[in-house]
Design a protein around this motif. Structure first.
Motif, PDB file in Angstrom:
ATOM      1  N   ASP A 257      45.576  56.168  30.755  1.00  0.00           N
ATOM      2  CA  ASP A 257      46.650  55.894  31.440  1.00  0.00           C
ATOM      3  C   ASP A 257      46.172  54.253  31.900  1.00  0.00           C
ATOM      4  O   ASP A 257      45.198  54.175  32.986  1.00  0.00           O
ATOM      5  N   PHE A 258      46.504  52.872  31.284  1.00  0.00           N
ATOM      6  CA  PHE A 258      46.438  52.313  32.341  1.00  0.00           C
ATOM      7  C   PHE A 258      47.204  51.877  33.756  1.00  0.00           C
ATOM      8  O   PHE A 258      48.582  51.666  33.947  1.00  0.00           O
ATOM      9  N   ILE A 259      46.500  51.729  34.721  1.00  0.00           N
ATOM     10  CA  ILE A 259      47.246  50.611  35.372  1.00  0.00           C
ATOM     11  C   ILE A 259      47.266  49.710  35.687  1.00  0.00           C
ATOM     12  O   ILE A 259      48.219  49.055  36.523  1.00  0.00           O
ATOM     13  N   GLY A 260      46.292  48.807  36.169  1.00  0.00           N
ATOM     14  CA  GLY A 260      46.216  47.375  36.433  1.00  0.00           C
ATOM     15  C   GLY A 260      44.605  46.924  36.043  1.00  0.00           C
ATOM     16  O   GLY A 260      44.011  47.223  35.246  1.00  0.00           O
ATOM     17  N   GLU A 261      45.284  45.818  35.571  1.00  0.00           N
ATOM     18  CA  GLU A 261      44.011  44.520  34.980  1.00  0.00           C
ATOM     19  C   GLU A 261      44.126  43.166  36.074  1.00  0.00           C
ATOM     20  O   GLU A 261      44.984  42.863  36.504  1.00  0.00           O
ATOM     21  N   PHE A 262      42.976  42.366  36.264  1.00  0.00           N
ATOM     22  CA  PHE A 262      43.259  41.133  36.354  1.00  0.00           C
ATOM     23  C   PHE A 262      41.899  40.177  35.742  1.00  0.00           C
ATOM     24  O   PHE A 262      40.440  41.000  34.981  1.00  0.00           O
ATOM     25  N   PHE A 263      41.569  38.240  36.243  1.00  0.00           N
ATOM     26  CA  PHE A 263      40.611  38.226  35.944  1.00  0.00           C
ATOM     27  C   PHE A 263      40.292  37.823  36.773  1.00  0.00           C
ATOM     28  O   PHE A 263      40.952  36.334  38.091  1.00  0.00           O
ATOM     29  N   THR A 264      39.221  37.167  36.251  1.00  0.00           N
ATOM     30  CA  THR A 264      38.491  36.357  37.344  1.00  0.00           C
ATOM     31  C   THR A 264      37.455  35.300  36.496  1.00  0.00           C
ATOM     32  O   THR A 264      36.897  35.484  35.269  1.00  0.00           O
ATOM     33  N   THR A 265      36.033  35.044  37.081  1.00  0.00           N
ATOM     34  CA  THR A 265      35.236  34.496  36.786  1.00  0.00           C
ATOM     35  C   THR A 265      33.521  34.610  37.826  1.00  0.00           C
ATOM     36  O   THR A 265      33.302  35.568  38.374  1.00  0.00           O
ATOM     37  N   PHE A 266      32.346  34.113  36.926  1.00  0.00           N
ATOM     38  CA  PHE A 266      31.824  34.972  38.147  1.00  0.00           C
ATOM     39  C   PHE A 266      31.429  33.718  39.076  1.00  0.00           C
ATOM     40  O   PHE A 266      30.718  33.972  40.233  1.00  0.00           O
ATOM     41  N   GLU A 267      31.299  33.021  38.862  1.00  0.00           N
ATOM     42  CA  GLU A 267      31.590  31.652  39.966  1.00  0.00           C
ATOM     43  C   GLU A 267      32.745  31.966  40.540  1.00  0.00           C
ATOM     44  O   GLU A 267      32.428  31.724  42.522  1.00  0.00           O
ATOM     45  N   GLU A 268      33.719  32.593  40.623  1.00  0.00           N
ATOM     46  CA  GLU A 268      34.846  33.114  41.723  1.00  0.00           C
ATOM     47  C   GLU A 268      34.287  34.242  42.443  1.00  0.00           C
ATOM     48  O   GLU A 268      33.857  34.700  43.357  1.00  0.00           O
ATOM     49  N   MET A 269      33.615  35.385  41.278  1.00  0.00           N
ATOM     50  CA  MET A 269      32.175  36.156  42.494  1.00  0.00           C
ATOM     51  C   MET A 269      31.344  35.738  43.322  1.00  0.00           C
ATOM     52  O   MET A 269      31.450  36.897  44.542  1.00  0.00           O
ATOM     53  N   GLN A 270      30.799  35.277  43.108  1.00  0.00           N
ATOM     54  CA  GLN A 270      29.702  34.898  43.850  1.00  0.00           C
ATOM     55  C   GLN A 270      30.681  34.649  45.684  1.00  0.00           C
ATOM     56  O   GLN A 270      29.069  34.489  46.239  1.00  0.00           O
ATOM     57  N   LYS A 271      31.456  34.160  45.043  1.00  0.00           N
ATOM     58  CA  LYS A 271      32.208  34.182  46.775  1.00  0.00           C
ATOM     59  C   LYS A 271      32.397  35.410  47.775  1.00  0.00           C
ATOM     60  O   LYS A 271      31.412  35.579  48.767  1.00  0.00           O
ATOM     61  N   ALA A 272      31.638  36.755  47.294  1.00  0.00           N
ATOM     62  CA  ALA A 272      31.194  38.310  47.697  1.00  0.00           C
ATOM     63  C   ALA A 272      29.443  38.489  48.251  1.00  0.00           C
ATOM     64  O   ALA A 272      28.877  39.036  48.797  1.00  0.00           O
ATOM     65  N   MET A 273      29.170  36.664  47.950  1.00  0.00           N
ATOM     66  CA  MET A 273      27.738  36.950  48.627  1.00  0.00           C
ATOM     67  C   MET A 273      27.394  37.329  50.081  1.00  0.00           C
ATOM     68  O   MET A 273      28.427  37.135  50.668  1.00  0.00           O
ATOM     69  N   GLY A 274      26.688  37.863  50.610  1.00  0.00           N
ATOM     70  CA  GLY A 274      26.738  38.163  51.641  1.00  0.00           C
ATOM     71  C   GLY A 274      27.487  38.928  52.578  1.00  0.00           C
ATOM     72  O   GLY A 274      27.529  40.091  52.002  1.00  0.00           O
ATOM     73  N   GLU A 275      28.227  38.520  53.598  1.00  0.00           N
ATOM     74  CA  GLU A 275      29.278  39.320  53.928  1.00  0.00           C
ATOM     75  C   GLU A 275      30.834  39.257  53.754  1.00  0.00           C
ATOM     76  O   GLU A 275      31.536  39.987  54.091  1.00  0.00           O
ATOM     77  N   ASN A 276      30.502  38.293  52.966  1.00  0.00           N
ATOM     78  CA  ASN A 276      31.953  37.557  52.414  1.00  0.00           C
ATOM     79  C   ASN A 276      32.348  38.818  51.121  1.00  0.00           C
ATOM     80  O   ASN A 276      31.849  39.669  51.098  1.00  0.00           O
ATOM     81  N   LYS A 277      33.292  39.394  51.419  1.00  0.00           N
ATOM     82  CA  LYS A 277      33.817  39.894  49.975  1.00  0.00           C
ATOM     83  C   LYS A 277      35.060  39.229  49.458  1.00  0.00           C
ATOM     84  O   LYS A 277      35.950  38.545  50.245  1.00  0.00           O
ATOM     85  N   VAL A 278      35.420  39.317  47.867  1.00  0.00           N
ATOM     86  CA  VAL A 278      36.465  38.775  46.884  1.00  0.00           C
ATOM     87  C   VAL A 278      37.563  40.113  46.884  1.00  0.00           C
ATOM     88  O   VAL A 278      36.999  41.233  46.027  1.00  0.00           O
ATOM     89  N   GLN A 279      38.716  39.604  46.799  1.00  0.00           N
ATOM     90  CA  GLN A 279      39.254  40.931  46.134  1.00  0.00           C
ATOM     91  C   GLN A 279      40.692  40.243  45.417  1.00  0.00           C
ATOM     92  O   GLN A 279      40.875  39.319  45.406  1.00  0.00           O
ATOM     93  N   TRP A 280      40.621  41.266  44.239  1.00  0.00           N
ATOM     94  CA  TRP A 280      41.909  40.955  43.229  1.00  0.00           C
ATOM     95  C   TRP A 280      42.806  41.995  43.366  1.00  0.00           C
ATOM     96  O   TRP A 280      42.991  43.139  43.515  1.00  0.00           O
TER      97      TRP A 280
END
Length: 487
Positions: A257-280
């Motif tokens: 069953d499909f729950i959901g989706e989101f779009f991103t890039t690796f550039e955006e993912m890199q903001k999660a480095m260190g103690e930072n977190k990224v959410q969608w």
């Protein structure tokens, strides 16, 4: 190409010795090794309309990759098992070495796996196979062929698709850790069993599966295990390439069953480095249209991202890495009498010996990566002057304060080696004096008497100054019996 083999494959297969370069192993040396054009290629596999061998559920397919080596098919890798799916897209990526000058035959075999027996046992049902070459896949980039059963029969409408992609020079990889919060509940009597899939969107708008996480049972706020993917697989080493992430509720019958989706890039993912977190926000497009107050179907959080750069040899060289070449020469008597042409230390006036050939071959390459062009040259296994005691660590230029030679492999080290042969006394390998090669008690003595060797670093030349041996007396001829020598 039809297959002409039985349906069942053996429980285990030997590793491929030559053509199975899928595990990063170096090919065996050959006469054409220096001419080989080698590239790494990733293969992604998917199937359509597989045969349904199960009575109650659908088949649980798995793909085996085999290569032909010395006329025999050898298994080199296999994919994961996908439960109850006749149109599987395998997350497993096969990596093969591509040699332009060779015909590399591959065979893909699809099996229906049963329970914990694993793949490759007599309980598995053969769903079909396909043969091709690495060259065909690379040339076409995307190959779709029908699957054949034994004796060349078609496996219904079953097809297999193999997509190839060359691995770029960037061999880095990234480690990702995801979790989700407050996902939609798709089950009636329990909570959803979510898993996450990541797709890379290529230039032609097609999607390539990058990774599929494990299933977390009965949990609307799952924490998935961290995983690693190569940067080439994730985004083709392009940070702005779009990625599509999809969350599913697992169903044992294959109807997730499909729950959901989101779009991103690796550039955006890199903001999660260190103690930072990224959410969608995990969005369901149908709910967004139908429901007025629809906000999202949950939130996906990237807890951590770690980039591991795998630098190539050229990266180190261009970054300023210097290579210091050090050579150690075996002067033990086991290498033979230097006066004998069969000895590795024999100084031939017309051509270099084996030691000098090795020094020149390696040294001429290494000297380009050494800025000062100085090379340490050491020896072991000889009796060195002035006391001619056995030494297993000495400078060939007889300068204990500076063992470096100048003038390149054809200069300083060559002159030092030849000078060392002229002055040193080889020792037995175990350090004992032995009987040597010249019949002298205490080991072999070269023809040259002990000499002082002066090394000219620029060209590796030497001058020998012979000295009279104070302990050496001229032998007198023996007298006949009964005659005395006059005083």
């Amino acid at each position: 190409m039809p297959l002409a083999h039985g349906a069942a494959c053996p429980p285990s297969r030997p590793a491929a010795p030559r053509h199975a370069a899928t595990m990063g192993e170096a090919p065996e040396p050959s006469s054409q090794a220096s001419l080989a054009v080698l590239s790494k290629v990733e293969l992604r596999v998917s199937c359509r309309h597989l045969l349904d061998r199960d009575t109650l559920n659908k088949s649980d397919p798995c793909v085996l990759l085999l290569v032909q080596s010395q006329g025999q098919w050898v298994e080199v890798d296999r994919s994961e098992v996908i439960k109850s799916n006749l149109n599987p897209v395998f997350a497993k990526i096969f990596t093969v070495d591509y040699y332009f000058e060779e015909v590399q035959k591959l065979r893909f075999e699809v099996y229906d796996s049963h329970g914990q027996a694993g793949v490759g046992t007599h309980d598995d049902d053969f769903l079909g196979g396909m043969e091709c070459t690495v060259g065909q896949i690379v040339a076409q980039k995307r190959v779709t062929k029908p699957l054949f059963l034994k004796y060349g029969k078609f496996a219904g409408k079953s097809t297999i698709t193999v997509i190839s992609e060359e691995i770029s020079g960037n061999n880095g990889y990234v480690e990702l850790a995801f979790r989700a919060k407050k996902l939609d509940d798709k089950d009636l009597f329990s909570k959803s069993d979510p898993f996450l899939e990541i797709y890379r969107i290529d230039d032609d708008s097609s999607e390539q599966l990058v990774y599929r996480t494990e299933v977390v049972k009965n949990n609307l706020s799952p924490i998935w295990e961290p995983f690693k993917v190569s940067l080439n697989s994730l985004c083709s080493c392009e940070e702005k390439r779009k990625l599509r992430c999809v969350v599913w509720d697992y169903d044992s019958r294959g109807k997730h069953d499909f729950i959901g989706e989101f779009f991103t890039t690796f550039e955006e993912m890199q903001k999660a480095m260190g103690e930072n977190k990224v959410q969608w926000e995990c969005m369901n497009p149908k709910y967004k249209i139908k429901k007025r107050n629809y906000k999202n179907s949950g939130v996906v959080v990237l807890l951590d991202l770690k980039i591991h750069r795998v630098y190539s040899f050229l990266d180190y060289i261009m970054g300023g890495c210097q290579i210091h070449f050090t050579v150690a020469i075996d002067f033990t008597a086991s290498n033979g009498d230097p006066r004998n042409s069969c000895s590795l230390h024999y100084i031939n006036p017309y051509q270099p010996n084996e030691y000098l050939k090795a020094l020149v071959a390696v040294g001429e390459i290494c000297q380009d990566y050494d800025s000062d062009k100085k090379f340490s040259a050491l020896g072991f296994g000889a009796r060195i002057p002035p006391k001619y005691e056995v030494s297993h660590d000495f400078a060939i230029n007889f300068n204990p304060d500076n063992d470096e030679c100048e003038g390149g492999p054809r200069g300083g080290r060559r002159g030092a080696h030849q000078g060392g042969i002229a002055i040193l006394h080889p020792a037995d390998p175990d350090g004992r004096r032995g009987d040597g090669h010249g019949g002298h008690a205490g080991g072999h003595r070269p023809r040259l008497l002990p000499a002082h060797v002066h090394h000219h670093r620029g060209g590796g030349q030497r001058r020998l100054h012979r000295h009279a041996d104070p302990g050496r007396r001229r032998r007198r001829p023996a007298l006949p019996p009964g005659r005395a020598r006059a005083a």
